[in-house]
Design a protein around this motif. Structure first.
Motif, short mmCIF file in Angstrom:
data_model
loop_
_atom_site.label_atom_id
_atom_site.label_comp_id
_atom_site.label_asym_id
_atom_site.label_seq_id
_atom_site.Cartn_x
_atom_site.Cartn_y
_atom_site.Cartn_z
N TYR A 1 -45.02 19.47 -75.16
CA TYR A 1 -46.19 18.78 -74.48
C TYR A 1 -47.41 19.37 -74.89
N ARG A 2 -47.62 20.54 -75.21
CA ARG A 2 -48.77 20.92 -75.73
C ARG A 2 -49.56 20.45 -76.81
N TRP B 1 -50.79 17.01 -76.33
CA TRP B 1 -51.99 17.17 -75.61
C TRP B 1 -53.29 17.05 -76.72
N ARG B 2 -52.76 18.16 -77.50
CA ARG B 2 -53.79 18.33 -78.73
C ARG B 2 -54.06 17.19 -79.44
N GLU C 1 -56.23 14.94 -77.27
CA GLU C 1 -57.61 15.53 -77.52
C GLU C 1 -58.48 14.83 -78.81
N ILE D 1 -54.96 21.18 -69.00
CA ILE D 1 -55.16 19.48 -69.18
C ILE D 1 -56.23 18.77 -68.10
N LYS E 1 -56.64 13.03 -67.40
CA LYS E 1 -56.08 12.67 -68.79
C LYS E 1 -54.52 13.02 -68.59
N ILE E 2 -54.08 13.33 -67.53
CA ILE E 2 -52.76 13.07 -67.11
C ILE E 2 -52.59 11.75 -66.71
#
Length: 603
Positions: A145-146, A149-150, A153, A182, A186-187
């Protein structure tokens, strides 16, 4: 707290699923695409049905393999997405789940994936739709998930955010702490599932073994609290792939699912010092301190009466208004009920639990929406509050007596003077579960009574493995092993195929066995091979092994102590066990269980 559930969680047609979710009290649903494709109703009709039922349509899922591809493949992605976005407009859904690529990805480059999500976001925004990007645990390049997220972004598009799924994060052992980085806005969506810890490929684990919150080994309380802290305010949605849930009654499963979310809401609100106001706690639970009574029900309970007499129980008489008898030994109380039992063989029908706050348990059970048990009670009689467990067992709770018998015992008349006995109380109650009820039963006891899962094991029997899960109350005063029969047995009797049993704890189990034999009792016989194995495994004297063999006692020991026990033969669908725990032994004589199952099978 807005609740939602993916339609893939339950059985039936899409219309059936919508009705079940609405009746269970969900606020909305995720539409699983295969459910829509198989539905005879048009998208407009589905949207209208959801509206009439008071359900929001929160998410359309899944769109697969949309990033990490070459230009030619991405052109096909855009054509496919355009058609799906037009379909979503017909449904009135403004959020789509896009999964990280597992099949067609050929480019392992965050900037490429971000650019493609940005272009997909441009297309989606033209339809008023947003994209929730999710890292699948088995993604070709993106499985964390990280990293998802990048990429979001980098995409830097108002219509592109992330979906956080507890299974994809926790099954891979990824640290949820970075969720805090986060921004909540944005979730875009959150999907929740629990699961047992298994050693298998993550795709099969996900597709077949997810559970509802509170039924597995994931720390969903911490996971969910981190998302709340991040500022997420959208739906909390269940996405549970489970073969059992997709075969059983949709309405029952939906109620079960909603109960699990209510439990999770409670645990999160208790874990967060500054929990948002929309997270509501359940009334406090009053964990049981002991078993108040067990009830055996049958058209004719005389065989059980004879057995209890041989084992040293005392008849405390008949109930003054009902065809019910009471037998006691120490604090062990057995109710024999012949009311409304025509054609029944003896079976364990109910258990009573002692709690220190009856009202607290009653309020909690009502808030959880569990079905209630009803028994006619006259003005001069004690009222017992109860609920019906998923396997059909009635579970009652009563105020623990400071000393002596509980008040309801006075309703039994013309009893005998209590005999002196080495039996002191109930050690544990083993409840056999239908194959489709054990997860729901686990949630029933953990959420309702604050029991916890202490251990799980598989016991070999003559017709396959018996899966056993032990629930215990804080302090250990209540132990409830839940047992599931092998499929061959379950098929024979369309559900529970193992007898239920009650284990009574004794100060001296040898004395109980000898006295019972003098009264004509015949125990379940254990084979000679079993005692040869005991002599080989444990440092017991020959005289000790001979005594065990003579009394048909089972034996086990561990680093904490010893366990001695014997079994009665099965009457109808129930049998009794008598146990002595020496020092701090906390198990259940698992080594004896396969021998007992075989002995019962021979009979």
């Amino acid at each position: 707290m807005k609740t939602s559930m993916a339609t893939v969680c339950i059985s039936g047609t899409l219309a059936d699923k919508l009705h079940a979710c609405a009746e269970a009290g969900f606020d909305g649903v995720e539409i699983f695409e295969p459910d829509l494709l198989a539905a005879p109703e048009s998208p407009e009709e589905i949207a209208a049905l959801a509206g009439r039922l008071g359900l929001s349509l929160d998410l359309y899922q899944p769109m697969r393999d949309v990033e990490g591809v070459d230009d030619e493949a991405f052109a096909a992605v855009l054509r496919r997405a355009d058609a799906k976005f037009r379909l979503m407009r017909r449904l009135g859904i403004d959020l789509v789940l896009c999964c990280s690529n597992v099949a067609t990805a050929t480019i392992d480059d965050d900037t490429v994936s971000a650019d493609q999500l940005r272009r997909l976001g441009d297309l989606a925004a033209g339809y008023g739709i947003r994209i929730a990007f999710e890292a699948l645990a088995w993604g070709r390049f993106i499985d964390d998930y990280r990293r998802a997220w990048r990429i979001v972004e980098l995409a830097d598009h108002p219509a592109v955010g992330v979906c956080l799924d507890s299974f994809h994060i926790l099954s891979r052992g990824h640290d949820p702490a970075d969720i805090g980085g986060i921004p909540g806005e944005k979730i875009f969506f959150v999907q929740l599932a629990d699961a047992p810890r298994l050693s298998m490929d993550v795709l099969s684990w996900s597709r077949h073994h997810r559970l509802f919150p509170g039924e597995g080994d994931f720390d969903l309380t911490d996971f969910t609290a981190r998302i709340v802290d991040a500022g997420y305010t959208g739906p909390w949605s269940l996405e549970v792939f489970n073969d059992t849930f997709r075969q059983t009654d949709a309405r029952r499963t939906a109620r079960h699912a909603r109960r699990s979310l209510r439990w999770l809401e409670d645990t999160v609100s208790r874990a967060m010092p500054d929990a948002p106001a929309e997270l509501e706690m359940l009334p406090d639970s009053a964990a049981p301190s002991a078993v108040d009574f067990v009830e055996v029900k049958a058209e004719d309970t005389s065989g059980v009466e004879e057995l209890l007499g041989q084992l040293g129980f005392t008849s405390r008489g008949r109930h003054r208004t009902k065809p019910v008898a009471l037998w006691t030994a120490g604090k062990a109380r057995v109710v024999l009920n012949e009311q409304h039992a025509r054609g029944w063989d003896p079976r364990l029908a109910a258990i009573g639990l002692e709690v220190d706050d009856v009202e607290a348990v009653d309020l909690r059970m009502r808030e959880l929406g569990v079905p209630r048990a009803y028994r006619r009670t006259y003005a001069a009689e004690e009222r017992l509050d109860g609920a019906i467990a998923p396997d059909g067992t009635e579970v009652y709770w009563a105020q623990a007596a400071d000393e002596g018998d509980p008040a309801w015992v006075r309703e039994f008349e013309h009893g005998e003077t209590e005999l002196a006995t080495e039996i002191t109380g109930v050690d544990h109650v083993s409840l056999s579960q239908p194959w489709d009820a054990v997860e729901e039963a686990t949630l029933f006891y953990t959420a309702g009574f604050a029991l916890r899962v202490d251990s799980s094991t598989d016991v070999p029997g003559p017709q396959g493995l018996v899966a056993s899960r032990v629930l215990v109350a804080p302090g250990g005063g209540v132990r409830l092993p839940l047992n599931v029969a092998p499929p061959i047995l379950a098929a024979e009797r369309a559900g529970v195929a193992l007898p239920q049993h009650v284990a009574f704890v004794c100060a001296d189990v040898r004395a109980v066995a000898r006295a019972a034999r003098e009264r004509g009792f015949a125990p379940l016989e254990m084979p000679a091979n079993y005692y040869d194995d005991i002599a080989a495994r444990f440092a017991l004297s020959e005289a000790d092994v001979d005594e065990l063999r003579d009394l048909h006692l089972g034996y086990d020991q561990d680093a904490a102590g010893e366990y001695l026990h014997f079994y009665t033969r099965t009457i109808g669908e129930v049998f009794f066990e008598f146990v002595e725990r020496v020092d701090a032994y906390a198990g259940f004589g698992a080594g004896t269980a396969p021998v007992r199952l075989t002995a019962q099978g021979r009979r």
